[in-house]
Design an enzyme around this catalytic site. Structure first.
Site, short mmCIF file in Angstrom:
data_model
loop_
_atom_site.label_atom_id
_atom_site.label_comp_id
_atom_site.label_asym_id
_atom_site.label_seq_id
_atom_site.Cartn_x
_atom_site.Cartn_y
_atom_site.Cartn_z
N SER A 119 1.01 -1.36 -0.09
CA SER A 119 -0.12 0.07 0.05
C SER A 119 0.81 1.29 0.09
CB SER A 119 -0.83 0.15 1.26
OG SER A 119 -1.59 -0.96 1.21
N HIS A 140 -1.03 -2.24 -7.16
CA HIS A 140 -1.64 -1.83 -5.76
C HIS A 140 -3.52 -1.83 -6.06
CE1 HIS A 140 -2.99 1.04 -2.48
NE2 HIS A 140 -2.95 -0.29 -1.85
N GLU A 152 -3.28 0.70 -8.83
CA GLU A 152 -2.42 1.70 -9.11
C GLU A 152 -0.96 0.67 -9.38
OE1 GLU A 152 -3.17 5.18 -5.88
OE2 GLU A 152 -2.17 3.35 -5.05
N ASN A 190 -3.93 6.47 -1.23
CA ASN A 190 -3.90 6.82 0.07
C ASN A 190 -3.30 7.93 0.49
OD1 ASN A 190 -5.18 4.03 0.64
ND2 ASN A 190 -3.31 3.13 0.67
N1 LIG Z 1 -6.40 -5.18 3.09
C1 LIG Z 1 -6.30 -4.31 2.44
O1 LIG Z 1 -7.78 -3.28 2.20
C2 LIG Z 1 -5.22 -3.91 1.32
C3 LIG Z 1 -5.30 -3.02 0.38
C4 LIG Z 1 -4.29 -2.76 -0.67
C5 LIG Z 1 -3.06 -3.18 -0.58
N2 LIG Z 1 -2.88 -4.21 0.73
C6 LIG Z 1 -1.71 -4.73 0.97
O2 LIG Z 1 -1.38 -5.98 0.44
C7 LIG Z 1 -0.56 -6.87 1.42
C8 LIG Z 1 -1.60 -8.08 2.00
O3 LIG Z 1 -2.55 -7.45 2.68
P1 LIG Z 1 -3.76 -8.43 3.34
O4 LIG Z 1 -4.79 -7.29 3.75
O5 LIG Z 1 -4.24 -9.49 2.33
O6 LIG Z 1 -3.13 -9.07 4.28
P2 LIG Z 1 -3.66 -10.44 5.29
O7 LIG Z 1 -3.02 -10.32 6.55
O8 LIG Z 1 -4.89 -10.77 5.12
O9 LIG Z 1 -2.61 -11.47 4.59
C9 LIG Z 1 -1.38 -11.65 4.37
C10 LIG Z 1 -1.19 -13.08 4.27
O10 LIG Z 1 0.31 -13.22 3.94
C11 LIG Z 1 0.67 -14.71 4.61
N3 LIG Z 1 2.26 -14.43 4.56
C12 LIG Z 1 3.02 -13.65 5.73
N4 LIG Z 1 4.08 -13.88 5.36
C13 LIG Z 1 4.32 -14.63 4.33
C14 LIG Z 1 5.41 -15.28 3.62
N5 LIG Z 1 7.00 -15.09 4.30
N6 LIG Z 1 5.15 -16.16 2.67
C15 LIG Z 1 3.82 -16.49 2.43
N7 LIG Z 1 2.74 -16.11 2.93
C16 LIG Z 1 2.97 -15.03 3.91
C17 LIG Z 1 0.00 -14.67 5.58
O11 LIG Z 1 -0.22 -16.03 6.08
C18 LIG Z 1 -1.47 -14.09 5.44
O12 LIG Z 1 -2.30 -15.05 4.91
C19 LIG Z 1 0.08 -6.01 2.36
O13 LIG Z 1 1.21 -5.46 1.71
C20 LIG Z 1 -1.17 -4.75 2.37
O14 LIG Z 1 -0.50 -3.64 2.83
C21 LIG Z 1 -3.97 -4.37 1.61
#
Ligand SMILES: NC(=O)c1ccc[n+]([C@@H]2O[C@H](COP(=O)([O-])OP(=O)(O)OC[C@H]3O[C@@H](n4cnc5c(N)ncnc54)[C@H](O)[C@@H]3O)[C@@H](O)[C@H]2O)c1
Length: 207
Positions: A119, A140, A152, A190
């Site tokens: 993000s 993104h 993005e 953001n």
């Molecule tokens: N949730 C949102 O609204 C949103 C929106 C845009 C971007 N993001 C970005 O997307 C990314 C993921 O966010 P999310 O909300 O899906 O998180 P989440 O916590 O729902 O999922 C993350 C997943 O990654 C896994 N994980 C962690 N370390 C790992 C590794 N080394 N190898 C493999 N798997 C691993 C975890 O087990 C988990 O299932 C982050 O960078 C976040 O900033 C999130």
């Protein structure tokens, strides 16, 4: 470049959505997470969404089966060895992402584009952990991925134009609307949204 196979790392909120839209668009997708239970949950949720679409008459049974056939799960990053693009959606921690990108760089073929769904973290810094900074890019998506159209696309300092263009084209194939964003913290959305929320949140003192 032709993109046929997409790896998605992280099967949480974002990774599951990304894997779903990629399978729907006809790509061969492999979804990997460190937690088996999270992969199972993601797969169950995706299949449930498709089944619901069939029940509502929005999708035919044959198309659902095709989508299911497009979506596989893997047990480690080694399963990305024949992917054309890998999209990372794991924890938002720069140190963890750098370790993971270094490892992906060692596993994936030279042509593979490594994309991060971060993000706000620096694509240039993540890319520097690899030997292919020209083939690392930000991608993104917004939550929920199957619904939100905007993506993005964020080139790092060394990302090649060909790679940015390939990712813009990929977004279009995923039926998304890509915008190129500069690498400022928070990119476009953001950067606007977060100060707005901070200012309008009643728990914060008035300026
Ligand atoms: N949730 C949102 O609204 C949103 C929106 C845009 C971007 N993001 C970005 O997307 C990314 C993921 O966010 P999310 O909300 O899906 O998180 P989440 O916590 O729902 O999922 C993350 C997943 O990654 C896994 N994980 C962690 N370390 C790992 C590794 N080394 N190898 C493999 N798997 C691993 C975890 O087990 C988990 O299932 C982050 O960078 C976040 O900033 C999130």
């Amino acid at each position: 470049m032709e993109i046929k196979k997409i790896g998605v790392l992280g099967a949480g909120t974002m990774g599951a959505g990304i894997a779903q839209v990629a399978a729907e668009a006809g790509f061969s997708v492999i979804l990997v997470d460190i937690e088996t239970a999270i992969i199972e949950k993601a797969l169950k949720g995706i299949k449930k969404a498709w089944k619901k679409a069939v029940e509502k008459g929005k999708l035919d049974e044959g198309e659902m089966q095709k989508r299911e056939g497009n979506l596989a799960t893997g047990s480690s990053m080694a399963d990305f060895k024949d992917c054309d693009v890998v999209i990372e959606a794991i924890v938002e921690k720069i140190e963890v992402k750098k370790v993971v990108f270094k490892e992906l760089d060692g596993i994936c073929p030279e042509h593979t584009i490594l994309a991060s769904n971060t993000s706000a973290l620096s694509i240039t810094e993540i890319a520097a952990a690899t030997g292919r900074p020209d083939r690392v890019v930000g991608m993104h998506f917004f939550n929920p991925v199957p619904v939100m159209k905007l993506v993005e696309v964020i080139p790092g300092a060394e990302t090649s134009e060909a790679v940015s263009s390939a990712i813009v084209e990929l977004c279009k194939k995923l039926k998304k609307e890509p915008v190129l964003a500069r690498e400022f913290p928070g990119f476009i959305v953001n950067r606007i949204l977060v100060p707005y929320i901070t200012e309008t949140c009643s728990e914060n003192p008035a300026p």
